[in-house]
Design an enzyme around this catalytic site. Structure first.
Site: not given
Length: 362
Positions: A64, A235
């Site tokens: 990410e 998450d």
């Protein structure tokens, strides 16, 4: 043209620098000061550019990018999450980050963020609990005793005074590791045989597991009135820790709803399910905890502003500590428009002094 010295240099904080910085400041002080900076930036929430993190998912994990800017500074973090990495001797999460000057686009800091992310995650959790947990909360269950567990414990003690820990992990060696690492830090620690045992009598329940899947770490019958749940492990899409019924009984607080609805516990709920943004509680715009029996849930997925705060805090410590190195990262030709000329001058220098090491030529 005005010559500005050392435009090629960017301060770089390595893993070694970061560890020494944390220890020279003192871990508890570092966590408290970092929490203050995070809170400062949450109170400026509306000034920041905000977007859900840019994620590349695979069967093995996720990579990410997490960008944000307050208009003066720009920051981003590169971070991965690969739960199976520990089987090969690697970290589940690794990260680095950059802080830049919006005015000229030049990087001002390049830093490791594997350790720093653990610190900022723990500090953010404790800041949230300051607003959402019952006053005088002193006992916490930690379910999942991997790399984040000790940081959570230290942050909650430094910021809230939590000193009683009830540990559980499906791998008992992880709980023993956590207990050993926290010896001499003022905790009363109980290693439990089940998650059900761990939550008994706990004021705060922290779930921080690593598996990249929908799991049920907590069931509805395990959560009594007045508990604050610090849900850290969820998450990414498809990864949750709490039974849906717990969400329906709780008042839910989040960092950035568009991201949390994709990655957090609330991905189990309809898109229009009511949640409260944490910054609004901090700013006094809405209530956090409003009675002793209320169940509060911080659905924490981690947000770029927290990383921005962490980088900003670390940069503020560099001049006094000198814990960084000067990294020759940016091309800096004598004439900004003559980048090609740098290659020609380097070529000439190499031809004239072939035995010199490259740093001497440049």
């Amino acid at each position: 043209m005005t010559n500005i010295p050392n435009l090629n240099i960017v301060p770089f904080v390595s893993v070694d620098h970061m560890m020494k910085l944390v220890l020279s400041v003192g871990l508890d002080t570092f966590l408290r000061e970092l929490a203050d900076v995070i809170e400062e930036d949450f109170l400026r929430w509306e000034k920041f550019d905000k977007t859900p993190r840019i994620a590349s998912h695979s069967e093995e994990g996720v990579i990410e990018l997490m960008p944000t800017s307050d208009g003066a500074l720009y920051g981003f973090k590169y971070v991965n999450g690969h739960p199976k990495n520990t089987k090969n001797g690697r970290q589940t999460v690794t990260a680095f980050g950059v802080l830049s000057d919006v005015g000229n686009g030049y990087p001002m800091l390049l830093s490791e963020m594997t350790i720093l992310t653990a610190l900022r995650t723990a500090a953010t959790s404790a800041v949230a609990a300051k607003y959402l947990a019952r006053e005088e909360s002193r006992s916490m269950a930690i379910i999942g005793n991997g790399a984040q567990s000790e940081f959570q414990a230290r942050a909650f003690k430094a910021i809230l005074g939590v000193n009683q820990l009830r540990l559980y992990d499906i791998d008992s060696s992880a709980s023993l590791k956590c207990q050993k690492n926290l010896e001499g830090q003022g905790f009363s620690i109980t290693i439990c045989k089940s998650a059900e045992e761990a939550v008994e009598g706990a004021d705060i329940i922290t779930t921080v597991t690593a598996d990249k899947q929908c799991a049920t770490i907590l069931t509805d019958n395990m959560v009594g009135p007045g508990v604050h749940i610090n849900a850290v492990g969820g998450d990414c899409p498809g990864k949750t820790e709490l039974h849906r019924d717990i969400l329906l009984r709780s008042d839910i607080f989040v960092e950035y709803p568009p991201q949390t609805r994709i990655e957090g516990e609330i991905q189990q709920l309809p898109q229009d399910h009511a949640v409260t943004e944490l910054w609004q509680v901090m700013a006094g715009l809405v209530y956090g905890r409003n009675n002793e029996r209320q169940i509060t849930l911080f659905d924490s997925v981690g947000f770029a502003i927290e990383d921005f705060s962490a980088l900003r805090y670390v940069r503020s410590k560099l001049a006094a500590t000198g814990l960084y190195e000067e990294l020759d990262l940016l091309a800096d030709p004598d004439e900004p428009r003559d980048l090609y000329g740098m290659l020609l001058r380097c070529e000439a220098a190499m031809a004239g002094a072939p035995s010199l090491p490259m740093e001497k030529i440049l």
